[in-house]
Design an enzyme around this catalytic site. Sequence first.
Site, PDB file in Angstrom:
ATOM      1  N   HIS A 107      49.822  51.486  49.473  1.00  0.00           N
ATOM      2  CA  HIS A 107      51.095  50.242  49.363  1.00  0.00           C
ATOM      3  C   HIS A 107      52.212  50.905  47.956  1.00  0.00           C
ATOM      4  CE1 HIS A 107      52.488  47.137  52.249  1.00  0.00           C
ATOM      5  NE2 HIS A 107      51.098  46.872  52.574  1.00  0.00           N
ATOM      6  N   HIS A 109      53.479  -4.360  33.395  1.00  0.00           N
ATOM      7  CA  HIS A 109      52.754  -4.245  34.581  1.00  0.00           C
ATOM      8  C   HIS A 109      51.937  -4.968  35.204  1.00  0.00           C
ATOM      9  CE1 HIS A 109      53.147  -0.640  33.284  1.00  0.00           C
ATOM     10  NE2 HIS A 109      52.540   0.506  34.999  1.00  0.00           N
ATOM     11  N   GLU A 169      44.480  -1.345  30.656  1.00  0.00           N
ATOM     12  CA  GLU A 169      45.284  -0.550  30.235  1.00  0.00           C
ATOM     13  C   GLU A 169      45.882  -0.941  28.812  1.00  0.00           C
ATOM     14  OE1 GLU A 169      46.630   1.953  33.532  1.00  0.00           O
ATOM     15  OE2 GLU A 169      44.473   2.676  33.184  1.00  0.00           O
ATOM     16  N   ASP A 202      50.143  42.345  58.461  1.00  0.00           N
ATOM     17  CA  ASP A 202      50.965  42.829  58.254  1.00  0.00           C
ATOM     18  C   ASP A 202      52.157  42.049  59.437  1.00  0.00           C
ATOM     19  OD1 ASP A 202      50.396  43.440  56.233  1.00  0.00           O
ATOM     20  OD2 ASP A 202      50.157  45.058  55.899  1.00  0.00           O
ATOM     21  N   SER A 229      49.114  44.421  46.442  1.00  0.00           N
ATOM     22  CA  SER A 229      48.345  44.458  47.246  1.00  0.00           C
ATOM     23  C   SER A 229      46.718  44.859  47.075  1.00  0.00           C
ATOM     24  CB  SER A 229      48.986  44.819  48.455  1.00  0.00           C
ATOM     25  OG  SER A 229      48.424  43.995  49.428  1.00  0.00           O
ATOM     26  N   GLU A 267      42.659  39.407  48.741  1.00  0.00           N
ATOM     27  CA  GLU A 267      44.031  39.351  49.046  1.00  0.00           C
ATOM     28  C   GLU A 267      43.956  39.703  51.399  1.00  0.00           C
ATOM     29  OE1 GLU A 267      47.058  42.129  49.203  1.00  0.00           O
ATOM     30  OE2 GLU A 267      48.931  40.829  49.804  1.00  0.00           O
ATOM     31  N   HIS A 268      43.314  41.206  51.097  1.00  0.00           N
ATOM     32  CA  HIS A 268      42.840  40.940  52.743  1.00  0.00           C
ATOM     33  C   HIS A 268      41.406  41.280  53.017  1.00  0.00           C
ATOM     34  CE1 HIS A 268      47.248  42.460  51.811  1.00  0.00           C
ATOM     35  NE2 HIS A 268      47.683  41.842  53.286  1.00  0.00           N
ATOM     36  N   GLN A 284      46.139  50.291  53.174  1.00  0.00           N
ATOM     37  CA  GLN A 284      46.252  49.379  51.897  1.00  0.00           C
ATOM     38  C   GLN A 284      46.852  50.279  50.797  1.00  0.00           C
ATOM     39  OE1 GLN A 284      47.661  45.531  51.123  1.00  0.00           O
ATOM     40  NE2 GLN A 284      46.153  46.700  52.825  1.00  0.00           N
TER      41      GLN A 284
END
Lengths: 425, 425
Positions: free
Chosen positions: B258, B416, B411, B357, B233, B323-324, B255
């Site tokens: 963690h 097709h 092609e 969170d 994190s 992330e944050h 943070q």
Amino acid sequence: MKFLKSCDANFKDELKILKNRGNLDMSKVMPIVQGIIDDVKARGDESLKEQNLKFDKHTKELEISSYEMKKAYDEISTNLKNALNLAYERIKTYHEKQLEKTWLHFDEYGSVLGQKVTPVDRAGLYIPGGKAAYPSSLLMNAIPAIVAGVKEIVVCTPAVGGEINNLLLAALYLLGIKKAFRIGGAGAIAAMAYGTNSIPKVDVITGPGNIFVATAKKMVFGDVNIDMIAGPSEIGVIADESVNPHHVAMDLLSQAEHDELASSFLVTPSEILANKVKDEIYKILPNLKRTEIATKSIENRAAIIVAKDMDETVELMNELAVEHLEIAMDSASDYLARIKHAGAIFLGHYTPEAMGDYLAGPNHTLPTGGTARFYSPLGVYNFIKKSSIISLNKTGFDALSRACMDLALAEGLEAHKLSVEVRTK
Amino acid sequence: MKFLKSCDANFKDELKILKNRGNLDMSKVMPIVQGIIDDVKARGDESLKEQNLKFDKHTKELEISSYEMKKAYDEISTNLKNALNLAYERIKTYHEKQLEKTWLHFDEYGSVLGQKVTPVDRAGLYIPGGKAAYPSSLLMNAIPAIVAGVKEIVVCTPAVGGEINNLLLAALYLLGIKKAFRIGGAGAIAAMAYGTNSIPKVDVITGPGNIFVATAKKMVFGDVNIDMIAGPSEIGVIADESVNPHHVAMDLLSQAEHDELASSFLVTPSEILANKVKDEIYKILPNLKRTEIATKSIENRAAIIVAKDMDETVELMNELAVEHLEIAMDSASDYLARIKHAGAIFLGHYTPEAMGDYLAGPNHTLPTGGTARFYSPLGVYNFIKKSSIISLNKTGFDALSRACMDLALAEGLEAHKLSVEVRTK
């Protein structure tokens, strides 16, 4: 081809084999691909040039010049120019409907919560060359990125023998692609994932490819995002006696001509239709230009299944979770609600799968091998990403702070609790 | 911690190091994880039970009973019950805004084009146990799946020493989860990807985990879908002198507590604030309950950067793609438009990251290590997939058939072209 009835004693086993059609065995190519990735990381453009000499037998410049693109566009016929432009417009119109907006939501305290939508900075598109070149794949990969607002689009495509399909070059011009490179396979994926002197590092890599490309995409996933891991193309047709069996046969064959490993399935409650379609297939097959490929595909990878009724037909098709699903019958749209797993759904008597390949509008890069259970078609959403927005006002903060501190403490995260507590004072 | 100025001679090199923080080296654990995956595929539940004995030292049943869940819910305090319910309601309300609808679009010929949205059949949620158990992660993973309409949700979580956090069990009850299992690590990911006698095979696997879990998720990707590959994190704070430096310090530390590998960054145009925050951090740090973890994280993985001005501050934060991201200052929302890359953006003086969170509403499962350049927060979109819809009427078919045939022939795909041609007759 297999001709199965759902009431057969061994049907469950046969169905299991069909469901497992997508198993890509990457274990053999993985060490080779890892070697290529490491070499591109270490030696950059030098490694790519060596690969071009080794695999594609040429020593041309990596970068495709805008002159080449313009020249190709000027050279193609008016018919093709019109077709390309029509496809461009229709694909663009469809994908514009996929654009997501940044939104805000206000809670009961007047705090702001939301979701910001931002395009990725750079996208890398892989367009196969080799056996067949598919300008349509370039349109289908580039247009969602353009609609998403991606500033820099990078294209890699192999130039087998130094040559690139003229229509592909023309499409590069039409799309206004500024950075396109002559490099294929795992080398191209590595170059776009990690960057070289010539080729910029991108954020997202999309596009189809062979087992080396698919394996490389899986291996770089996490360092960049990718669209999906795709295997050989496939079609499933649901039909009853309201359909012209010749049409169904043609649609199954249009998939079979792609690749010896392509799969084609018909599921129908009508044994009469099943037999007619089978006969039609074997009547048309030897006369096709790509008869060799189509025959191998039909022999080894095609199945006609006679189901009890329409309920079971739909159920079986959901189990197969095919890339292209045609419901080729009267009142086809009645069954739309019950289709859970399919890359694209083609409804009615006038929607052959080929229309979706080129210019109906929706994307032709679709999940294969049963992965329609969890992957989506390529779309604008592959080229954007989201950021949550949280802005609490004092009232909102006060209303939530007690519960937040309780939960933080219960998880043993004291500093989390303190970061809230200091603001309550 | 690092204290950098953008005008330092070596700043570019230092920034490069910070930007490369996310490099997960999977090469060492890959063979171990491959061994576990192969064993789970071969021996199913037996393998899982062996892993539980070996790694988590218990021989309990794999399946967590509904009785255990109910009992835990009854036992937790009223405060926690209320907090859990408040979090549930707010997270649900936010994620309901993410629900996408099936849409149809009619072209100028009256043909129908569209996009069908379907939930995946089964989702597998991985919830870490071990060092810390996070009931909030269960809410954040389960609620988007519930909102998406996923019929069957499977949860795997390790029971270290046989024990599962009571609040996690209570959350399982609150969410109405019917299938939860005591199994962690790569074994849990393999079980959900391929199925065992006890654990159903799922379509999508989400949730955070250590390097073994991240590696297993990458290895099963393609056989199932996954949300993202996440690492430790991290937080980035943008602030000026309008902020209380104690608050910023607390947010950075929340943070750091963690994980020793968590990263915390402050970028500010104010050297005065930079110094104040630094002092605050070292004042608070020794008094934290998780001081050992937080100290290692701050020492090795934190940086304060003094930028030239706010323009450069925003630019640097986009490069870090955290992330944050907190913008903790007056008129924070003025900068929202210019934030390109961040998992979640926290605005103003009353939005500490901890609120996100637990119960602000948006998801806390977010892209780490710079992958906010291309990944989104976990959301309802991870639990749905799309199918394109194409239904051409005769008029629409006639208008497009010529161009479609031209492109198919260009092609080299004759079948097709024929599949269109047969319908023109």
